[in-house]
Design a protein around this motif. Structure first.
Motif, short mmCIF file in Angstrom:
data_model
loop_
_atom_site.label_atom_id
_atom_site.label_comp_id
_atom_site.label_asym_id
_atom_site.label_seq_id
_atom_site.Cartn_x
_atom_site.Cartn_y
_atom_site.Cartn_z
N GLY A 242 0.84 -1.23 0.09
CA GLY A 242 0.00 -0.13 -0.08
C GLY A 242 0.84 1.43 -0.12
O GLY A 242 0.20 2.15 -0.11
N ARG A 243 2.21 1.03 0.12
CA ARG A 243 2.77 2.42 0.28
C ARG A 243 2.92 3.22 -1.18
O ARG A 243 2.49 2.50 -2.15
N SER A 244 3.46 4.48 -1.14
CA SER A 244 3.36 5.27 -2.33
C SER A 244 4.87 5.63 -2.72
O SER A 244 5.28 6.81 -2.71
N THR A 245 5.72 4.37 -2.52
CA THR A 245 7.14 4.59 -2.76
C THR A 245 7.57 3.60 -3.82
O THR A 245 6.79 2.30 -3.73
N VAL A 246 8.75 3.42 -4.33
CA VAL A 246 9.11 2.55 -5.22
C VAL A 246 9.99 1.51 -4.12
O VAL A 246 10.78 1.91 -3.41
N HIS A 247 9.55 0.54 -4.17
CA HIS A 247 10.09 -0.65 -3.32
C HIS A 247 9.91 -2.17 -3.80
O HIS A 247 9.03 -2.44 -4.23
N ALA A 248 10.91 -2.86 -3.75
CA ALA A 248 10.93 -4.46 -4.33
C ALA A 248 10.72 -5.14 -3.13
O ALA A 248 10.56 -6.36 -3.45
N ASP A 249 9.87 -4.81 -2.02
CA ASP A 249 9.32 -5.49 -1.16
C ASP A 249 10.45 -6.40 -0.39
O ASP A 249 11.39 -6.29 -0.30
N TYR A 250 9.93 -7.64 -0.03
CA TYR A 250 10.68 -8.53 0.81
C TYR A 250 11.97 -9.08 -0.05
O TYR A 250 12.94 -9.44 0.59
N TRP A 251 11.75 -9.17 -1.48
CA TRP A 251 13.04 -9.63 -2.21
C TRP A 251 14.14 -8.96 -1.98
O TRP A 251 15.37 -9.54 -2.27
N HIS A 252 14.05 -7.60 -1.69
CA HIS A 252 15.34 -6.67 -1.56
C HIS A 252 16.05 -7.25 -0.53
O HIS A 252 17.23 -7.29 -0.59
N PHE A 253 15.51 -7.59 0.56
CA PHE A 253 16.11 -8.13 1.83
C PHE A 253 16.62 -9.37 1.73
O PHE A 253 17.70 -9.76 2.52
N VAL A 254 15.94 -10.28 1.18
CA VAL A 254 16.55 -11.52 0.73
C VAL A 254 17.92 -11.35 -0.19
O VAL A 254 18.75 -12.16 0.27
#
Length: 483
Positions: A242-254
């Motif tokens: 739901g955020r209004s930012t660019v984000h790769a979600d959990y895969w970034h941290f993986v």
């Protein structure tokens, strides 16, 4: 190849052809890989919700990882595949065709139909489909601008991966961890609600099970140095959708955690397994989960990444004991005619009424179109015979050694994915959804219970079509392995 080996191979070929079994010979497996940044350079409209969102901030980079697989025999290419995993919501057909056309122009050796793009389904990625939302006229990248940027980056990366391919060894394995939870709550009267409340008296059960497997496919050079790794998890990456930012979600941290342990030179391809009715959001034990996060000192994204990366590293450390250097590889592309879901007159009228309520609300254009498409489908449906109410969908089936890979363009409900894995003759089967635009493909019981993801607005293909997809996919896999 020695003369004796050629003779033996000829005799075995004759015997296998006479038996009706497929002939898929092992040979040198060449692999190339790379990773490219696809983060938008300017503010961009985001995809994944009904309302318009514009991202002016980048919380994490978005990446596309490329894996080139080539089977060689006697220095000749026998088959190949180009697999691209993207931090996007889905892969609409126009975007796929742009990538394929550009690759075929720059690398004639690559057959366009052998290029596969899949998405991680992060809901905080740029819009890549024209006309879905009303976006600002200035200060934001247009859809065509971002798509051009994306295509340029991906094609350049494919060229790099193709150029750096080398003889490789195959490794694979799997473990278990829970990432995806069923997101459809069912109540006493039989109806279902996505993300419905479970702390109410009439809650009865979650609609289906989950798929807790974390599947790992990796490639190493002749010396055993790791080159690339694909990780298949049956859960879309939408923890912070739901955020209004660019984000790769959990895969970034993986990726960050695996790179910390294995080094940044390893290219990581995130694959989303069949998970149309799953998500990382909890419907049960929320307070207990929050307490554990507090005690660990992690947020939910970091916790998901911890679970996945620990399982991946455990699998890799076990499976790398057994690498395969002379493996069969075959890549088949199928276009399946699947029956579309029939829109009733009542559903069309309800959609018409709901769409009319949103006609003067530009911020909810996506939701208005969601209803409008049902009306358009109903009208098209009246013009053709029921047996022609079908559509063609592209799937890919591959054999790499004792491993099978099967793609589909849907948000495929988990029951279908588990059927494919259970009936496959491969030792391990990777199901990759969202190798396409990503409409839901729901089961019979989900359609009967209703709710978002199973209503007619959410689905194009009927549950019967889902079963046909399963049956044809299993047939294609087992043909490669011998019935």
């Amino acid at each position: 190849m020695t003369g004796r080996r050629r003779a033996l191979k000829f005799v075995l070929t004759v015997l296998l052809l006479g038996s009706g079994w497929p002939v898929v010979w092992g040979g040198e497996l060449w692999v190339g890989s790379t990773t490219v940044d696809i983060t938008p350079p300017r503010p961009v409209a985001l995809e994944g919700q009904f309302h318009t969102r514009v991202a002016n901030q980048v919380e994490t980079p978005l990446l596309a990882a490329i894996l080139v697989l080539e089977a060689r025999e006697n220095d000749q290419t026998r088959d190949h595949a180009v697999m691209v995993s993207c931090d996007l919501v889905g892969i609409p057909e126009p975007v796929l065709q742009k990538v394929r056309n550009r690759i075929s122009q720059s690398i004639p050796q690559i057959s366009p139909e052998k290029v596969v793009l899949s998405a991680t389904h992060t809901h905080t990625a740029p819009l890549v489909t024209e006309g879905k939302y009303v976006i600002p006229d200035s200060g934001v990248m247009t859809v065509s601008e971002y798509v051009s940027f994306f295509v340029d980056r991906v094609v350049e990366a494919v060229q790099k991966a193709w150029q750096n391919r080398q003889v490789a060894q195959l490794g694979y394995g799997f473990g278990y961890t829970v990432v995806g939870h069923n997101r459809r709550a069912v109540y006493a009267d039989g109806h279902a609600v996505m993300y419905g409340r479970t702390d109410v008296p009439d809650f009865r059960h979650l609609e289906s099970g989950i798929d807790p497997a974390v599947q790992v496919l990796f490639f190493a050079d002749r010396s055993g140095t790791l080159l690339a790794m694909a990780i298949d998890v049956a859960c879309p990456s939408q923890e912070v959708e739901g955020r209004s930012t660019v984000h790769a979600d959990y895969w970034h941290f993986v990726r960050q955690e695996i790179w910390r342990q294995l080094g940044r030179k390893v290219d990581i391809l995130p694959w989303c397994g069949a998970a149309g009715d799953l998500s990382p959001h909890l419907l049960l034990r929320k307070a207990a989960e929050e307490r554990m996060l507090r005690l660990r000192g992690l947020d939910s994204l970091q916790e998901i990444a911890r679970r996945i990366s620990e399982t991946v590293m455990d699998v890799y450390n076990v499976a790398r004991q057994e690498l395969y250097s002379d493996v069969p590889f075959e890549h088949n592309v199928l276009n399946l005619e699947l029956p579309l879901r029939v829109v009733t007159a009542e559903e069309a009228q309800a959609a018409r009424e709901e769409g009319a309520k949103l006609a003067d609300k530009p911020a909810l254009r996506m939701k208005m179109l969601w209803h409008q498409r049902v009306v358009e489908r109903y009208e098209r449906q009246q013009e053709i015979s029921p047996d022609q109410w079908k559509q063609s969908y592209e799937i890919h089936v591959m054999r790499i050694g004792d491993v099978a890979i099967a793609t589909n363009p849907f948000e495929l409900f988990v029951d279908f994915g588990l059927q494919i894995q259970a009936r496959s003759k491969a030792t391990q089967t990777f199901v990759i959804q969202l190798a396409g635009a990503g409409t839901y493909l729901a089961t019979d019981r989900a359609v009967a219970a209703g709710g978002y993801s199973a209503v007619v607005e959410s689905t194009e293909v009927s549950p019967e079509g889902g079963q046909i997809l399963v049956d044809r996919t299993v047939e294609a896999i087992n043909t490669l392995f011998g019935q």
